[in-house]
Design a protein around this motif. Structure first.
Motif, PDB file in Angstrom:
ATOM      1  N   PRO A 417       0.831  -1.211   0.000  1.00  0.00           N
ATOM      2  CA  PRO A 417       0.000   0.000   0.000  1.00  0.00           C
ATOM      3  C   PRO A 417       0.860   1.252   0.000  1.00  0.00           C
ATOM      4  N   GLY A 418       0.321   2.311  -0.549  1.00  0.00           N
ATOM      5  CA  GLY A 418       1.042   3.577  -0.584  1.00  0.00           C
ATOM      6  C   GLY A 418       2.065   3.671  -1.685  1.00  0.00           C
ATOM      7  N   GLN A 419       2.092   2.707  -2.605  1.00  0.00           N
ATOM      8  CA  GLN A 419       3.095   2.694  -3.669  1.00  0.00           C
ATOM      9  C   GLN A 419       2.471   2.906  -5.046  1.00  0.00           C
ATOM     10  N   GLN A 420       1.256   3.461  -5.090  1.00  0.00           N
ATOM     11  CA  GLN A 420       0.562   3.585  -6.372  1.00  0.00           C
ATOM     12  C   GLN A 420       1.333   4.434  -7.366  1.00  0.00           C
ATOM     13  N   SER A 421       1.867   5.560  -6.909  1.00  0.00           N
ATOM     14  CA  SER A 421       2.589   6.448  -7.827  1.00  0.00           C
ATOM     15  C   SER A 421       3.865   5.786  -8.331  1.00  0.00           C
ATOM     16  N   THR A 422       4.556   5.083  -7.436  1.00  0.00           N
ATOM     17  CA  THR A 422       5.779   4.385  -7.843  1.00  0.00           C
ATOM     18  C   THR A 422       5.465   3.295  -8.862  1.00  0.00           C
ATOM     19  N   ILE A 423       4.411   2.530  -8.597  1.00  0.00           N
ATOM     20  CA  ILE A 423       4.022   1.471  -9.532  1.00  0.00           C
ATOM     21  C   ILE A 423       3.610   2.074 -10.869  1.00  0.00           C
ATOM     22  N   ALA A 424       2.901   3.197 -10.836  1.00  0.00           N
ATOM     23  CA  ALA A 424       2.510   3.862 -12.087  1.00  0.00           C
ATOM     24  C   ALA A 424       3.733   4.284 -12.886  1.00  0.00           C
ATOM     25  N   GLY A 425       4.755   4.787 -12.191  1.00  0.00           N
ATOM     26  CA  GLY A 425       5.986   5.157 -12.890  1.00  0.00           C
ATOM     27  C   GLY A 425       6.658   3.963 -13.537  1.00  0.00           C
ATOM     28  N   ILE A 426       6.673   2.830 -12.815  1.00  0.00           N
ATOM     29  CA  ILE A 426       7.277   1.619 -13.381  1.00  0.00           C
ATOM     30  C   ILE A 426       6.471   1.137 -14.581  1.00  0.00           C
ATOM     31  N   GLU A 427       5.146   1.188 -14.482  1.00  0.00           N
ATOM     32  CA  GLU A 427       4.308   0.772 -15.607  1.00  0.00           C
ATOM     33  C   GLU A 427       4.531   1.661 -16.821  1.00  0.00           C
ATOM     34  N   ALA A 428       4.708   2.949 -16.579  1.00  0.00           N
ATOM     35  CA  ALA A 428       4.987   3.847 -17.697  1.00  0.00           C
ATOM     36  C   ALA A 428       6.330   3.515 -18.335  1.00  0.00           C
ATOM     37  N   ARG A 429       7.327   3.233 -17.506  1.00  0.00           N
ATOM     38  CA  ARG A 429       8.632   2.817 -18.043  1.00  0.00           C
ATOM     39  C   ARG A 429       8.504   1.520 -18.832  1.00  0.00           C
ATOM     40  N   MET A 430       7.712   0.574 -18.310  1.00  0.00           N
ATOM     41  CA  MET A 430       7.496  -0.678 -19.026  1.00  0.00           C
ATOM     42  C   MET A 430       6.816  -0.428 -20.371  1.00  0.00           C
ATOM     43  N   GLY A 431       5.880   0.527 -20.372  1.00  0.00           N
ATOM     44  CA  GLY A 431       5.237   0.876 -21.627  1.00  0.00           C
ATOM     45  C   GLY A 431       6.227   1.392 -22.651  1.00  0.00           C
ATOM     46  N   VAL A 432       7.183   2.190 -22.194  1.00  0.00           N
ATOM     47  CA  VAL A 432       8.222   2.692 -23.094  1.00  0.00           C
ATOM     48  C   VAL A 432       9.036   1.539 -23.675  1.00  0.00           C
ATOM     49  N   MET A 433       9.438   0.607 -22.806  1.00  0.00           N
ATOM     50  CA  MET A 433      10.232  -0.528 -23.269  1.00  0.00           C
ATOM     51  C   MET A 433       9.448  -1.384 -24.270  1.00  0.00           C
ATOM     52  N   LEU A 434       8.182  -1.642 -23.957  1.00  0.00           N
ATOM     53  CA  LEU A 434       7.358  -2.454 -24.846  1.00  0.00           C
ATOM     54  C   LEU A 434       7.146  -1.755 -26.187  1.00  0.00           C
ATOM     55  N   TYR A 435       7.027  -0.446 -26.141  1.00  0.00           N
ATOM     56  CA  TYR A 435       6.884   0.318 -27.389  1.00  0.00           C
ATOM     57  C   TYR A 435       8.146   0.203 -28.236  1.00  0.00           C
ATOM     58  N   ILE A 436       9.295   0.278 -27.590  1.00  0.00           N
ATOM     59  CA  ILE A 436      10.565   0.222 -28.320  1.00  0.00           C
ATOM     60  C   ILE A 436      10.729  -1.115 -29.031  1.00  0.00           C
ATOM     61  N   VAL A 437      10.306  -2.210 -28.376  1.00  0.00           N
ATOM     62  CA  VAL A 437      10.485  -3.532 -28.981  1.00  0.00           C
ATOM     63  C   VAL A 437       9.318  -3.912 -29.887  1.00  0.00           C
ATOM     64  N   GLY A 438       8.372  -2.987 -30.086  1.00  0.00           N
ATOM     65  CA  GLY A 438       7.294  -3.230 -31.039  1.00  0.00           C
ATOM     66  C   GLY A 438       6.097  -3.982 -30.495  1.00  0.00           C
ATOM     67  N   ARG A 439       5.971  -4.115 -29.190  1.00  0.00           N
ATOM     68  CA  ARG A 439       4.825  -4.823 -28.589  1.00  0.00           C
ATOM     69  C   ARG A 439       3.798  -3.762 -28.178  1.00  0.00           C
ATOM     70  N   TYR A 440       3.113  -3.215 -29.205  1.00  0.00           N
ATOM     71  CA  TYR A 440       2.318  -2.006 -29.015  1.00  0.00           C
ATOM     72  C   TYR A 440       1.063  -2.236 -28.174  1.00  0.00           C
ATOM     73  N   GLU A 441       0.415  -3.390 -28.323  1.00  0.00           N
ATOM     74  CA  GLU A 441      -0.788  -3.656 -27.528  1.00  0.00           C
ATOM     75  C   GLU A 441      -0.437  -3.730 -26.046  1.00  0.00           C
ATOM     76  N   GLU A 442       0.652  -4.421 -25.724  1.00  0.00           N
ATOM     77  CA  GLU A 442       1.087  -4.501 -24.331  1.00  0.00           C
ATOM     78  C   GLU A 442       1.523  -3.126 -23.824  1.00  0.00           C
ATOM     79  N   ALA A 443       2.170  -2.348 -24.691  1.00  0.00           N
ATOM     80  CA  ALA A 443       2.592  -1.000 -24.300  1.00  0.00           C
ATOM     81  C   ALA A 443       1.379  -0.136 -23.957  1.00  0.00           C
TER      82      ALA A 443
END
Length: 597
Positions: A417-443
């Motif tokens: 609990p209390g880590q929502q903003s941190t998790i959101a930041g990690i998810e956004a970073r993951m979205g960037v990585m997935l976008y770079i490798v061409g996995r657009y739906e997952e991104a």
């Protein structure tokens, strides 16, 4: 305030326990408090009467059943005026004895119901005993991870005290607002948390005056909350006030002043004022040396190294990091997470200076420590280290490895609990990585999850949120979800225009993406309007030397030419229309706005 960026809980700290509020003005006097130290741990509450929710329990565990309130209210024994105090004492004794919060929960609910029943029977206003029982009840709910149930209890508690009736009521109101603010923070609702802290501070100022040391503690607490919300101007104002109060009541170079200066350094660094940040850190280090706090001096040396690296003074940064590393190894051991954190900073430094071999070696050393953490290492420490290392792998074009590390970090934090903003930041970073490798739906899905968390946590107006919306829009473009992409770009535009201004590079990138999307939707006039606006900004304010100027100019000329023809234009490839700079997924921007690495 959980999860503040200025401090971390040390792995060897004892687990948090439920603290029971006591509505006594003398309980928060300065003489009874130990001096606050700026050690790398979560700062204590401005008032010892304020319980803190414990983040130690997993949200996945089924919560214990609560007693049925209707059954309790119908219990005729609750009319006994002696029962409420007795049950409240039982609840507190049960907590103190370590028997567990479930039995204490039953006692606290019955105590609060008894106090309310007696007040109704006597046609009196609810007493402060009710407030105390509600504070205890809210703390127990938080210790069980049931923060949503704690909120209405604490909201009821803050409505009972009347601050005009003296210090007891004022302290009860202050404690209630601060406890409610902590609970909102654990739920990730930063805006509501700050609002509660501000109301608590106002009550404290009215009761104690503006220069009371306890007011300084609360100002610092609120400043940390504003740092978390990236309201750096307000945080700086409050931190300056805290420094003034501590200088008036403490000895020169005190531990309290050192803690304030460390927070001020964080604020200055976030605002890009590195020289001022360095000055505050040096003064804080001197204060810690005078007080014999070697480990804290080492922690400050790491921060000084970070500033030197931002100023491209790499040799001085290496020296600061190595000093800290020597102290941490000798005092904590070679496998402590603090040692790993310095390895990560050195890895980043050597990567920036082109020494990739050394950088990789330090990354591997840090990963070995995180793979077999010593007892007491928190999940937050490991997750933070993994995200920092992932940024280095991202920089050396190893997105798949970076993605694996981010997924591990996410798994560590998902139940905290209390880590929502941190998790959101990690998810956004993951979205960037997935976008770079061409996995657009997952991104897109990763960005969507991050956006949802950021909206709920009160960061929907931040520039970081605007950048994430832009990235989600790009993922939608790749999936040919043009209408959704358009809505995302439009929202990102409104946010970035307000937070960064129309001339900022992130805002310009969104303009270009939005113009391309309008053109693809057949809204040529809207696309022309945006491109004309961009060219006007470049010609009048930014200059035309930017390599994107000629591209935008030719795109506008083509649109103007087509606008003069019949509506039978050929469809264009979005790949050619989207701003080429956006294909980098705004790496520079993501680093600046800090995906909570």
């Amino acid at each position: 305030m959980p999860g503040l960026v200025s401090v971390k809980t040390p792995p060897d700290a004892p687990p948090l326990s439920i603290s029971v509020p006591e509505i006594r003005p003398e309980s928060s006097t300065r003489s009874e408090q130990q001096p606050r130290t700026p050690t790398p741990r979560k700062p204590p509450s401005p008032s010892p009467s304020r319980p803190k929710p414990s983040p130690a329990r997993s949200a996945k565990k089924p919560p214990p059943d609560s007693p049925n309130p209707n059954t309790l209210l119908s219990d005729p024994s609750l009319d006994n005026p002696d029962l409420g105090p007795f049950l409240l004492k039982l609840a507190r004794d049960t907590i103190a004895s370590g028997e567990g919060p479930v039995k204490a929960l039953d006692y606290a609910i019955r105590a609060s119901n008894s106090f309310e029943r007696v007040a109704i029977e006597k046609s009196e206003e609810p007493s402060l005993d009710l407030v105390m029982s509600l504070h205890v009840l809210g703390a127990i709910y938080c210790s069980l991870g049931r923060f949503e149930e704690a909120v209405p209890v604490l909201e009821r508690a803050i409505n009972v005290p009347d601050v005009s009736k003296g210090m007891d009521h004022a302290l009860a109101g202050f404690s209630g607002y601060m406890q409610l603010g902590d609970t909102y923070s654990m739920l990730g609702q930063v805006d509501k948390s700050i609002e509660c802290y501000e109301k608590g501070l106002q009550i404290q100022i009215e009761s104690l005056g503006e220069i009371d040391p306890r007011v300084g503690e609360t100002c610092r607490y609120l400043a940390e909350a504003h740092v978390q919300a990236m309201n750096f101007d307000k945080a700086e104002e409050l931190c300056k006030k805290t420094l003034e109060i501590h200088r008036a009541h403490s000895e020169p170079a005190s531990i309290e002043e050192a803690a304030d200066r460390r927070l001020m350094a964080i604020i200055c660094e976030a605002k890009g004022d590195y020289e001022s940040a360095l000055e505050h850190l040096v003064l804080a280090s001197m204060a810690m040396i005078a007080n014999g706090q070697d480990n804290e001096v080492a922690a400050i040396d790491v921060s000084i190294g970070n500033i030197y690296m931002s100023l491209c003074r790499f040799d001085e940064a290496v020296f600061s990091y190595q000093k800290a590393l020597t102290v941490f190894k000798s005092s904590k051991g070679d496998h402590h997470p603090l040692v790993a954190s310095v390895f990560v900073r050195l890895a980043d430094l050597y990567h920036r200076t082109g020494k990739l071999r050394e950088s990789k070696s330090y990354c591997e050393n840090a990963l070995r420590i995180y793979a077999k953490p010593v007892p007491g290492t928190t999940a937050e420490e490991i997750a933070g280290g993994l995200t920092e290392i992932s940024a280095i792998f991202e920089s050396v074009d190893e997105p798949e490895e970076a993605l694996k590390l981010l997924q591990k970090a996410m798994k560590l934090l998902e139940d905290k609990p209390g880590q929502q903003s941190t998790i959101a930041g990690i998810e956004a970073r993951m979205g960037v990585m997935l976008y770079i490798v061409g996995r657009y739906e997952e991104a897109r899905n990763s960005f969507e999850s991050a956006v949802t968390k950021l909206r709920s946590s009160g960061e929907r107006k931040s520039a970081f949120f605007g950048v994430v919306l832009n990235q989600m829009g790009l993922a939608c473009v790749q999936l040919f979800k043009i209408d959704e992409a358009c809505e995302l770009f439009e929202e990102a535009r409104r946010i970035l225009e307000k937070e960064c201004g129309p001339c900022h590079q992130d805002t310009i990138g969104v303009y270009s993406n939005l113009a391309a999307t309008y053109d693809a939707m057949g809204r040529v006039e809207d696309a022309i309007e945006i491109l004309e606006h961009v060219l006007k900004l470049r010609e009048e304010k930014l200059g035309i030397a930017n390599p994107d100027f000629e591209d935008e100019k030719s795109r506008l000329a083509e649109l103007l030419k087509e606008a003069g023809r019949a509506r039978n234009k050929k469809a264009k490839s979005l790949e050619n229309l989207i701003d080429p700079n956006s294909r980098r997924t705004k790496k520079e921007s993501t680093k600046k706005w800090g995906f909570r690495i």
